[in-house]
Design an enzyme around this catalytic site. Structure first.
Site: not given
Ligand code: BES
Ligand code: MN
Ligand code: ZN
Length: 485
Positions: A270, A344
């Site tokens: 990230k 997931r």
């Molecule tokens: N934990 C995150 C989702 C999230 C992001 C929650 C920001 C709250 C604030 C999750 O694991 C994630 O990183 N999801 C990705 C999915 C994508 C790679 C398909 C996302 O939402 O960017």
């Molecule tokens: Mn994630």
């Protein structure tokens, strides 16, 4: 805080603040005995120092030192709902915490929406959660408030009042427990820490039974998907099961929580901005634990099983790569195209595992996608389900408590986006509708079950100066469980 009901506030009762809500643009219905207070209020209203807007409050002193009056704004009467109730009370309680007050008396009757009892429940939960403060690593003054009188003309309330207080404080304690877990820093709150917390809960409540699976055991169960997430971390994954089964021979409601104690994204790392907030990525698991604590504390007569899918998502030379293919416990092979879509991956194995308990309903809660925040903003959680009756029940509990949800579709087209040449499915969809393709992925593992998924990415914590866990959706879930015993 101790709660009592009273019908009138007599001269002798020693209450520091007598609290009265007022709607904007409405006359005060109450007659105030103390003439000095009454005159002060008149003046304040004339000068528009207080108008009844949501968030306002003002303290009025009278002739005696006792029984100061606090007016607080409820906003417009037409818009009044469980959320304005919660917000307005939070403002006034948070301000009174800072005073030397030990006792308050709140006028209940103009705060009622649908029946006295649900109103009193929402009031107590609002007060108890307003009193919450994260205490570890911080020296803070504890509030001196310890007694709250709830004043109502309705004498029938007192019969059930004790029970209502018990239920409401148990729910509040569950919410505040979830907040504490969410707020705990990620160097402390690891998967092992969460499993220890579950063990401690079992010690406190004999009605709870806790089972913890370590990585070795998960390997023998072929949970290749869940284990792929913790591979880059020195913190081992844990699958925690908390059973609360007070009724013989009745199918349980199963709650499954995403417990990523820190989500760096893994190799699909990230950006660094606000990455600290990924400590809240275990909020689903925290809500499950808080809900089970509440069930045990209020001795609810429903069978409930909580499952916490706990792992830390880190990059390292042993971490899962984009392109890796893993096999889930369900037997479905998964191509991991993005290691940041890890929620997931832990949930699918936890959901498969949950099926062995023969569930009545399965509900998972997860801070699953940033896309859910984009779609719905920060106010409702995303709701997905393969069973409309279950979805409606959850929606109803959300509206009643103010811990709201909004349903999104699971049309079959979304499932096509998970197709790949290299495995049964891939772990991400296309560019759009990310909250839904994530839910569609989970739906593949819950076929034939009555299942719902709550995406709490936007609702589990607040950002900015009030950064911190909200404890959502414990209030929604406890209401759902109480309404479906
Ligand atoms: N934990 C995150 C989702 C999230 C992001 C929650 C920001 C709250 C604030 C999750 O694991 C994630 O990183 N999801 C990705 C999915 C994508 C790679 C398909 C996302 O939402 O960017
Ligand atoms: Mn994630
Ligand atoms: Zn995550």
């Amino acid at each position: 805080m101790k709660y009592f009901t009273i019908n009138k506030l007599n001269q002798k009762s020693d209450v520091n603040y007598h609290i009265l809500g007022m709607f904007s643009g409405k006359k005060l219905i109450k007659n105030i005995d103390d003439t000095a207070i009454q005159n002060n209020i008149k003046e304040s209203l004339n000068n528009k120092e207080i108008t009844g807007a949501l968030g306002e409050y003002q303290i009025f002193h009278g002739n005696s030192k006792k029984n100061k009056l606090v007016l607080f704004g409820l906003g417009s009467k037409q818009d009044f709902d469980p959320i304005s109730l919660q917000k307005s009370l939070t403002y006034v309680i948070k301000s009174l915490i800072k005073t030397n007050a030990t006792s308050i008396c709140l006028e209940v009757d103009n705060l009622v929406l649908q029946g006295k009892e649900p109103a009193i429940k929402n009031i107590i939960i609002a007060i108890e959660t307003a009193l919450y403060k994260y205490k570890k690593n911080k020296t803070s003054n504890l509030s001196k408030l310890n007694t709250c009188y709830l004043k109502t003309a309705d004498k029938s309330v007192s019969a059930k009042f004790k029970e209502t207080v018990k239920i409401s404080t148990s729910i509040s304690n569950g919410i505040n427990k979830a907040k504490d877990l969410g707020n705990t820093p990620p160097n402390i709150c690891t998967p092992t820490y969460l499993s220890d917390q579950a063990k401690q809960l079992q010690k406190k409540y004999r009605s709870l039974n806790v089972e913890i699976l370590d990585e070795k055991k998960m390997e023998s169960l072929k949970m290749g998907s869940l284990l792929s997430v913790s591979r880059g971390s020195k913190e081992p994954a844990k699958l925690v099961t908390i059973k609360y089964l007070p009724i013989k021979n009745k199918k349980p409601i199963i709650l499954v929580g995403k417990g990523i104690t820190f989500d760096t994204g893994g190799i699909s790392i990230k950006p660094s901005g606000a990455m600290d907030e990924m400590k809240f990525d275990m909020s689903g698991a925290a809500a499950v634990l808080g809900t089970l604590q509440a069930c045990a504390e209020m001795k609810i007569k429903t069978n409930v099983i909580g499952i916490l899918a706990c792992a830390e998502n880190m990059p390292s030379s042993s971490a899962t790569r984009p392109g890796d293919v893993v096999k889930s416990m369900e037997g479905i092979s998964i191509e991991i195209l993005n290691t940041d879509a890890e929620g997931r991956l832990v949930l699918c194995d936890a959901l498969t595992y949950a099926k062995k308990f023969n569930p009545r309903y399965m509900i998972d809660l997860a801070t699953l996608t940033g896309a859910c925040l984009v779609a719905l903003g920060k106010y409702p959680s995303g709701l997905f389900s393969n069973d409309q009756k279950l979805a409606d029940l959850l929606k109803n509990s959300g509206d009643k408590t103010g811990d709201r949800v909004w349903q999104l579709p699971l049309y079959k087209e979304y499932f096509d986006e998970l197709k790949t040449n290299f495995a049964d499915i891939q772990n991400i969809g296309g560019r759009y509708g990310g909250a839904i393709t994530a839910a569609a992925f989970l739906a593949k593992f819950t076929e034939g079950q009555k299942w719902a998924h709550l995406d709490i990415a936007g609702t589990a914590w607040d950002t900015g100066p009030n950064k911190g866990s909200t404890g959502r959706p414990v209030q929604l879930l406890t209401d759902f469980l109480l309404s479906n015993q």
